[in-house]
Motif scaffolding. Structure first.
Motif, PDB file in Angstrom:
ATOM      1  N   ILE A 118       1.065  -1.552   0.078  1.00 31.15           N
ATOM      2  CA  ILE A 118       0.136  -0.166   0.298  1.00 31.15           C
ATOM      3  C   ILE A 118       0.743   1.379   0.295  1.00 31.15           C
ATOM      4  CG2 ILE A 118      -1.236   1.099   1.416  1.00 31.15           C
ATOM      5  CD1 ILE A 118      -2.793  -1.120   2.228  1.00 31.15           C
ATOM      6  N   PRO A 119       1.037   2.135  -0.705  1.00 29.54           N
ATOM      7  CA  PRO A 119       1.624   3.379  -1.174  1.00 29.54           C
ATOM      8  C   PRO A 119       2.010   4.024   0.272  1.00 29.54           C
ATOM      9  CG  PRO A 119      -0.235   3.677  -2.687  1.00 29.54           C
ATOM     10  CD  PRO A 119      -0.635   1.946  -2.012  1.00 29.54           C
ATOM     11  N   VAL A 120       2.606   4.655   0.812  1.00 31.43           N
ATOM     12  CA  VAL A 120       2.687   4.877   2.144  1.00 31.43           C
ATOM     13  C   VAL A 120       3.848   6.029   1.423  1.00 31.43           C
ATOM     14  CG1 VAL A 120       2.299   3.725   3.687  1.00 31.43           C
ATOM     15  CG2 VAL A 120       4.642   3.858   2.912  1.00 31.43           C
ATOM     16  N   ALA A 121       4.119   7.292   2.374  1.00 32.58           N
ATOM     17  CA  ALA A 121       5.457   7.847   1.486  1.00 32.58           C
ATOM     18  C   ALA A 121       6.433   8.022   3.094  1.00 32.58           C
ATOM     19  CB  ALA A 121       4.967   9.738   3.135  1.00 32.58           C
ATOM     20  N   SER A 122       7.618   7.932   1.904  1.00 29.53           N
ATOM     21  CA  SER A 122       8.970   7.966   2.580  1.00 29.53           C
ATOM     22  C   SER A 122       8.966   8.861   3.448  1.00 29.53           C
ATOM     23  CB  SER A 122      10.023   7.780   1.303  1.00 29.53           C
ATOM     24  OG  SER A 122       9.631   9.338   1.494  1.00 29.53           O
ATOM     25  N   GLY A 123      10.206   8.186   4.676  1.00 34.92           N
ATOM     26  CA  GLY A 123      10.865   9.086   6.205  1.00 34.92           C
ATOM     27  C   GLY A 123      11.378   7.955   6.834  1.00 34.92           C
ATOM     28  N   VAL A 124      12.081   8.532   8.157  1.00 34.34           N
ATOM     29  CA  VAL A 124      12.100   7.139   9.528  1.00 34.34           C
ATOM     30  C   VAL A 124      12.024   8.108  10.655  1.00 34.34           C
ATOM     31  CG1 VAL A 124      14.306   7.797   7.845  1.00 34.34           C
ATOM     32  CG2 VAL A 124      14.230   9.626   8.859  1.00 34.34           C
ATOM     33  N   THR A 125      12.371   7.699  11.743  1.00 34.98           N
ATOM     34  CA  THR A 125      11.973   8.072  12.468  1.00 34.98           C
ATOM     35  C   THR A 125      12.523   7.709  13.730  1.00 34.98           C
ATOM     36  OG1 THR A 125       9.603   6.904  12.183  1.00 34.98           O
ATOM     37  CG2 THR A 125      10.828   6.873  14.767  1.00 34.98           C
ATOM     38  N   ILE A 126      12.915   9.250  14.484  1.00 32.67           N
ATOM     39  CA  ILE A 126      13.762   9.278  15.449  1.00 32.67           C
ATOM     40  C   ILE A 126      14.034  10.579  16.646  1.00 32.67           C
ATOM     41  CG2 ILE A 126      15.861  10.175  12.924  1.00 32.67           C
ATOM     42  CD1 ILE A 126      15.718  13.097  14.152  1.00 32.67           C
ATOM     43  N   SER A 127      14.887   9.122  17.378  1.00 33.00           N
ATOM     44  CA  SER A 127      15.003  10.634  18.510  1.00 33.00           C
ATOM     45  C   SER A 127      15.743  11.318  19.301  1.00 33.00           C
ATOM     46  CB  SER A 127      13.955   9.720  19.723  1.00 33.00           C
ATOM     47  OG  SER A 127      15.657   8.593  19.717  1.00 33.00           O
ATOM     48  N   ASN A 128      16.551  11.094  18.240  1.00 32.50           N
ATOM     49  CA  ASN A 128      17.888  11.832  18.874  1.00 32.50           C
ATOM     50  C   ASN A 128      18.088  13.382  17.942  1.00 32.50           C
ATOM     51  OD1 ASN A 128      20.388  12.627  19.638  1.00 32.50           O
ATOM     52  ND2 ASN A 128      20.969  10.830  20.476  1.00 32.50           N
ATOM     53  N   PRO A 129      17.710  14.767  18.399  1.00 30.95           N
ATOM     54  CA  PRO A 129      18.401  15.771  17.598  1.00 30.95           C
ATOM     55  C   PRO A 129      19.883  14.856  17.018  1.00 30.95           C
ATOM     56  CG  PRO A 129      18.724  15.842  20.542  1.00 30.95           C
ATOM     57  CD  PRO A 129      18.071  14.738  19.961  1.00 30.95           C
ATOM     58  N   ASP A 130      20.360  14.523  17.604  1.00 31.12           N
ATOM     59  CA  ASP A 130      21.674  14.400  16.048  1.00 31.12           C
ATOM     60  C   ASP A 130      22.014  13.692  15.703  1.00 31.12           C
ATOM     61  OD1 ASP A 130      23.320  15.610  18.894  1.00 31.12           O
ATOM     62  OD2 ASP A 130      24.577  13.030  19.509  1.00 31.12           O
ATOM     63  N   ASP A 131      21.176  12.875  15.791  1.00 28.83           N
ATOM     64  CA  ASP A 131      20.352  11.718  13.967  1.00 28.83           C
ATOM     65  C   ASP A 131      19.071  12.866  12.895  1.00 28.83           C
ATOM     66  OD1 ASP A 131      21.475  10.264  15.137  1.00 28.83           O
ATOM     67  OD2 ASP A 131      19.518   9.182  16.082  1.00 28.83           O
ATOM     68  N   LEU A 132      19.158  14.205  13.332  1.00 31.55           N
ATOM     69  CA  LEU A 132      18.160  14.918  12.732  1.00 31.55           C
ATOM     70  C   LEU A 132      19.516  15.119  11.514  1.00 31.55           C
ATOM     71  CD1 LEU A 132      15.712  16.289  12.104  1.00 31.55           C
ATOM     72  CD2 LEU A 132      16.861  18.089  13.643  1.00 31.55           C
ATOM     73  N   GLU A 133      20.235  15.614  11.338  1.00 35.75           N
ATOM     74  CA  GLU A 133      20.586  16.083   9.853  1.00 35.75           C
ATOM     75  C   GLU A 133      21.170  14.827   8.993  1.00 35.75           C
ATOM     76  OE1 GLU A 133      24.405  18.546   8.582  1.00 35.75           O
ATOM     77  OE2 GLU A 133      24.264  18.131  10.181  1.00 35.75           O
ATOM     78  N   VAL A 166      15.136  21.967  12.891  1.00 38.43           N
ATOM     79  CA  VAL A 166      15.399  21.984  13.978  1.00 38.43           C
ATOM     80  C   VAL A 166      14.415  22.068  14.997  1.00 38.43           C
ATOM     81  CG1 VAL A 166      16.207  22.910  16.045  1.00 38.43           C
ATOM     82  CG2 VAL A 166      17.642  22.042  13.877  1.00 38.43           C
ATOM     83  N   ALA A 167      13.502  23.133  14.440  1.00 37.57           N
ATOM     84  CA  ALA A 167      12.074  23.662  14.930  1.00 37.57           C
ATOM     85  C   ALA A 167      11.185  23.013  15.123  1.00 37.57           C
ATOM     86  CB  ALA A 167      12.011  25.333  14.819  1.00 37.57           C
ATOM     87  N   ALA A 168      10.447  22.391  13.929  1.00 41.32           N
ATOM     88  CA  ALA A 168      10.234  21.223  13.723  1.00 41.32           C
ATOM     89  C   ALA A 168      10.193  19.809  14.628  1.00 41.32           C
ATOM     90  CB  ALA A 168       9.840  20.451  12.637  1.00 41.32           C
ATOM     91  N   PHE A 169      11.418  19.671  14.791  1.00 39.00           N
ATOM     92  CA  PHE A 169      12.145  18.648  15.400  1.00 39.00           C
ATOM     93  C   PHE A 169      10.962  18.975  17.072  1.00 39.00           C
ATOM     94  CE2 PHE A 169      14.716  16.322  17.730  1.00 39.00           C
ATOM     95  CZ  PHE A 169      14.645  15.266  17.833  1.00 39.00           C
ATOM     96  N   GLU A 170      12.095  19.963  17.908  1.00 37.40           N
ATOM     97  CA  GLU A 170      11.763  20.062  19.143  1.00 37.40           C
ATOM     98  C   GLU A 170       9.963  20.999  19.140  1.00 37.40           C
ATOM     99  OE1 GLU A 170      13.559  20.262  21.225  1.00 37.40           O
ATOM    100  OE2 GLU A 170      15.425  19.845  20.195  1.00 37.40           O
ATOM    101  N   TYR A 171       9.111  20.533  18.511  1.00 36.19           N
ATOM    102  CA  TYR A 171       7.895  21.031  18.632  1.00 36.19           C
ATOM    103  C   TYR A 171       7.331  19.521  18.621  1.00 36.19           C
ATOM    104  CZ  TYR A 171       3.128  22.736  17.537  1.00 36.19           C
ATOM    105  OH  TYR A 171       2.564  22.418  17.419  1.00 36.19           O
ATOM    106  N   ALA A 172       7.505  19.199  17.657  1.00 40.13           N
ATOM    107  CA  ALA A 172       6.932  17.632  17.920  1.00 40.13           C
ATOM    108  C   ALA A 172       7.509  16.812  18.782  1.00 40.13           C
ATOM    109  CB  ALA A 172       7.497  17.008  16.539  1.00 40.13           C
ATOM    110  N   LYS A 173       8.775  17.204  20.051  1.00 41.56           N
ATOM    111  CA  LYS A 173       9.177  16.316  20.198  1.00 41.56           C
ATOM    112  C   LYS A 173       8.507  16.767  21.802  1.00 41.56           C
ATOM    113  CE  LYS A 173      12.970  15.054  21.717  1.00 41.56           C
ATOM    114  NZ  LYS A 173      13.153  13.401  22.182  1.00 41.56           N
ATOM    115  N   THR A 174       7.679  17.848  21.765  1.00 44.49           N
ATOM    116  CA  THR A 174       7.215  18.256  22.824  1.00 44.49           C
ATOM    117  C   THR A 174       5.284  17.476  22.731  1.00 44.49           C
ATOM    118  OG1 THR A 174       5.632  19.317  22.097  1.00 44.49           O
ATOM    119  CG2 THR A 174       7.639  20.866  23.039  1.00 44.49           C
TER     120      THR A 174
END
Length: 871
Positions: free
Chosen positions: A229-244, A278-286
């Motif tokens: 079933i077609p889904v959007a490609s992506g990843v899941t992270i929890s550590n900001p060091d993995d963001l870039e 970076v801002a979007a990551f921190e917002y989602a982390k809340t």
């Protein structure tokens, strides 16, 4: 004016059988009783200015403006307050229109009755209506908008949400009863063993595993990917060091959202720079420890609703937005958009007001806009990153144009995840083409999806998506109700209830029943006390083990809150006698009959009213009954019964020593009364009446005479089967009778029994109940003087607002009227009084304890008997 009391009626009541949700306010007009509206200068004009929309109230005139005409001609303030309470609820978005105002027998005191949609709003509107009327009388300014706003706030806190409410409304259309099980959205449909439960749009059929999967966006995406079933490609992270590294892997533009989020909370779309990432990551982390980073797919946001693995609706969703005109600022455009009558507070309207929040400011900042920016004419400015209706989004119904392959994909998704009700979020250019062709992808699968966008889309056809939910929960042939027999009357209610329950239980059904001494399920007491009101009835109907409900229904509960059920299959009225008169505006037997008739009014059209043909007030109820009627009588020649049976009717009669069912001209003898222990060998007439009522009710339900007979012969009058009803304890040298007779009719019944009892001395222990009329108290004393040689007065409790000595004086006065020389002993300590009476009992004497005079009477008498047996 003074509000004396506000009662919330939640079921069939004395004002209306069909309008179950009513407020009854007891209002003292005080000096306004002498001031109708036409003598209060300027009142009419001020009312029309403050509440011009009341012009639509027709009142008794029957035309628009009728109420205003009544005010000008002169009407009492209670009537005015009734109309104000209705109108302010309507202005707050809860349109309702039933009302009655009636003066009580106390001058200046009125019962103001009006309908409500939300209980706490109804109570608030009662209080506010009085405040508004007083302001109009005194020519004072009044902030009506404050009340309207407050009622909307209360509704948002208390009301069922649009999804839950739509399912309840659909159930009501199908005559499926419902009970709200908490202050939120947990609801029971149906009664007893036939109940089902749901919360919002999750049902008891919803798999907890499926909900866990849907709540985990990463797990959902993995399962869908494996299912092609077609889904959007992506990843899941929890550590900001993995963001870039993750950003580089997926590639701009991006969507950031919390792994465990819902309703679009914590999401940021169209992220194009590392700084924004970076801002979007921190917002989602809340909102979640782990954050999903997905490729931002352009297109339109669609929601497809699947119920019971079938697509039932689809909608295109647009985030909250405004369109520029080259003149107004974004804030001014938002304010103008919120003036749209379709937008309202919370869930009150099709659309929700747009509120400015962090998401709004972030989206504007990305365009280098502020709220003071003036967009160009025709420019669309999006104010939210998600299209949720709860944040001001809009929806367009597209159900009829979804491509069959997309329908197949969505129905397959519901089975892959395992949800009985699911909302599938899709990003695509359209749904008219297969997703595999237009590049569309599935973004999320939602457990407990909202129905609002489908029930009331901004554009397109509304879809009744609640109907397939009810179809799933109650497929054709599945029952939602359980049989209900309701028993009311003055005397004999408890014994009749217990006997009916015994007959039904003896024939294999798990019975739940309520009585004046407790709530029972399958003969196990679950609650102790007087449980004859609506709360106790609901307790039984909520029990998932109960197959059949038998509900003793007293006047107090009916007056206080209405019935605890919407309809019953059989209603029994044992008799209507003088008792509790002078309370709650019930001053005579006509008033009392109106209360008891509520039970018969709630009987289903094809159900039965079982009425006492020997009681004229019971017979009167039959004239207005909208169901089948059957009578019971101690006299087979009762003219009511003879005429009834002549027309082919059904009755239970006492004839030639037998309990007999008469249908037309035929007689079916059920049992001889001497074989029925409850009748004490046929010596207690009121017990025979109870047997007739119970026999007739169970026969009408469908039990055979032989099955009823066996049950009658195994129902033994005792402290276990009939506590406080003709319980006889046999001591070595004397007997003790305990009966909770509490009114003249009950005392006369005991008197009739004692007249057939041989005893060396008849001794009675009596007391009064403070909330009875003086005349009723004195009459019980007169009857006591006639049946007892010696009388103990033990007035330890049940004062109910009176002085102890006042009640004792009334009892003594009644006794002395019959026999000035009657021996009277006063002892207000119940334990000591019982001990004194037992110690003084002569050999062969009969000690009768009436009206629950002794605290825990049965227990204490049993303890004395046990001590005698042990000695």
């Amino acid at each position: 004016m003074k509000i004396l009391n506000i009662q919330v009626l939640r079921g069939p009541n004395i004002w209306s059988i069909n309008r179950k949700k009513l407020i009854q306010m007891r209002l003292d007009l005080e000096d306004l009783e002498q001031k109708p509206t036409n003598v209060i200068e300027g009142f009419s004009e001020r009312m029309e200015k403050l509440l011009p929309s009341m012009f639509t109230h027709r009142c008794s005139k029957g035309v628009e403006g009728g109420f205003f005409t009544r005010v000008k001609e002169g009407t009492w303030m209670g009537h005015v307050i009734e109309h104000i309470a209705l109108e302010i609820q309507t202005l707050a978005g809860m349109e309702t229109g039933f009302g009655r105002t009636r003066m009580t027998k106390t001058e200046g005191i009125y019962n103001v009755v009006f309908s409500y949609l939300e209980e706490k709003v109804g109570v608030y509107s009662a209080e506010a209506a009085v405040r508004i009327a007083e302001a109009l009388i005194n020519d004072e300014e009044y902030d009506l908008e404050h009340d309207i706003r407050r009622m909307k706030e209360i509704r948002e806190l208390e009301a069922l949400g649009p999804s839950t409410g739509s399912i309840v409304e659909e159930a009501v259309k199908r005559s499926i009863p419902w009970i709200r099980l908490n202050k939120s959205s947990l609801v029971q449909l149906g009664y007893g063993k036939n109940q089902v439960r749901f919360r919002a749009t999750m049902t008891e059929k919803t798999s907890s595993i499926a909900v866990d999967i849907a709540s985990n966006k990463e797990e959902t995406k993995r399962l869908l990917t494996e299912a092609a079933i077609p889904v959007a490609s992506g990843v899941t992270i929890s550590n900001p060091d993995d963001l870039e590294a993750s950003v580089k892997k997926v590639g701009f533009p991006l969507v950031f959202k919390p792994l465990d989020g819902n309703h679009g909370k914590g999401a940021t779309i169209n992220v194009k720079t590392m700084e924004d990432a970076v801002a979007a990551f921190e917002y989602a982390k809340t909102y979640s420890r782990r954050v999903i980073i997905e490729k931002y797919i352009t297109g339109f946001d669609f929601r497809v609703l699947v119920i019971d693995h079938k697509v039932v609706a689809a909608a295109q969703r647009d985030p909250a937005h405004v369109k520029g005109n080259g003149i107004h600022t974004i804030q001014e455009l938002i304010d103008k958009e919120n003036e749209d009558p379709r937008r309202g507070y919370g869930h009150e309207n099709v659309l929700t007001e747009i509120a400015v929040d962090r998401d709004t400011l972030d989206l504007l900042a990305k365009k280098e806009y502020t709220l003071e920016t003036v967009p160009e004419k025709g420019e669309v400015v999006y104010l939210k990153s998600t299209a949720n209706l709860s944040t001001g989004g809009t929806s367009i119904d597209v159900t009829d144009i979804v491509h069959p392959q997309n329908i197949f994909i969505c129905e397959r998704i519901s089975r892959v995840i395992g949800l009985d009700i699911c909302g599938i979020d899709i990003m695509a250019q359209n749904l008219t083409q297969p997703l595999t062709e237009n590049g569309g992808v599935v973004l999320e699968v939602n457990a407990a999806p909202g129905f609002r966008m489908h029930l009331a889309p901004s554009e397109g056809l509304p879809r009744n998506v609640a109907a397939p939910v009810i179809d799933m929960l109650y497929p054709q042939g599945k029952l939602s109700q359980i049989p209900i027999i309701a028993v009311t009357g003055t005397n004999g209610k408890t014994t009749t209830t217990r006997l009916i329950a015994h007959i039904i239980r003896s024939n294999g059904k798990r019975v739940g029943f309520t009585t004046s001494d407790g709530v029972y399920v399958h003969n196990t007491m679950l609650m102790k006390g007087d449980t004859t009101g609506p709360v106790s009835a609901e307790f039984i109907l909520k029990d998932p083990t109960v197959e059949f409900a038998v509900l003793e229904t007293a006047r107090g509960g009916i007056l206080r809150a209405g019935l605890g059920f919407n309809a019953c299959d059989i209603g029994v009225v044992t008799n209507i006698q003088e008792d509790h008169l002078g309370l709650s505006d019930i001053h005579n037997l006509d008033d009392l009959t109106r209360v008891k008739a509520v039970v018969i009014g709630a009987v289903r059209r094809k159900g039965w009213a079982v009425l006492n043909a020997d009681n004229g007030y019971c017979v009167r109820i039959a004239k207005d009954a909208r169901c089948n009627v059957a009578y019971f009588s101690m006299d087979e020649n009762n003219p009511i019964v003879k005429e009834h049976c002549k027309k082919g009717g059904i009755a239970a009669i006492y004839e030639n020593g037998y309990i007999t069912i008469r249908t037309g001209d035929w007689k079916l003898r059920v049992d001889k009364v001497t074989h029925i222990p409850l009748t004490f060998g046929g010596a207690v007439n009121f017990m025979i009446q109870n047997v007739l009522a119970a026999t007739l009710a169970t026969y009408l339900w469908g039990y055979k005479p032989e099955d009823i007979r066996l049950s009658l012969e195994t129902f033994i009058p005792s402290a276990a089967h009939t506590p406080g009803r003709m319980n006889i304890f046999r001591f070595k040298d004397f007997n003790v009778l305990v009966d909770f007779a509490h009114n003249p009719d009950g005392f006369n019944g005991v008197k009739a029994f004692l007249q057939g009892v041989e005893a060396t001395e008849q001794v009675g222990i009596i007391s009064a109940t403070g909330d009875r009329r003086d005349e009723d108290i004195m009459e019980t004393a007169r009857i006591s003087a006639q049946m007892f040689d010696k009388i103990y007065i033990c007035q330890e409790k049940y004062l109910r607002g009176r002085q102890q000595q006042e009640l004792v004086d009334l009892l003594i006065k009644g006794i002395k009227e019959v026999d000035p020389d009657k021996e009277i002993i006063i002892n207000h300590k119940s334990t000591a009084c019982l001990q004194m009476a037992i110690d003084a009992a002569k050999k062969g004497s009969y000690l009768t304890i009436l009206s629950n005079t002794i605290d825990n009477t049965i227990q204490r008498v049993t303890e004395h008997l046990d001590r005698e047996l042990e000695s």
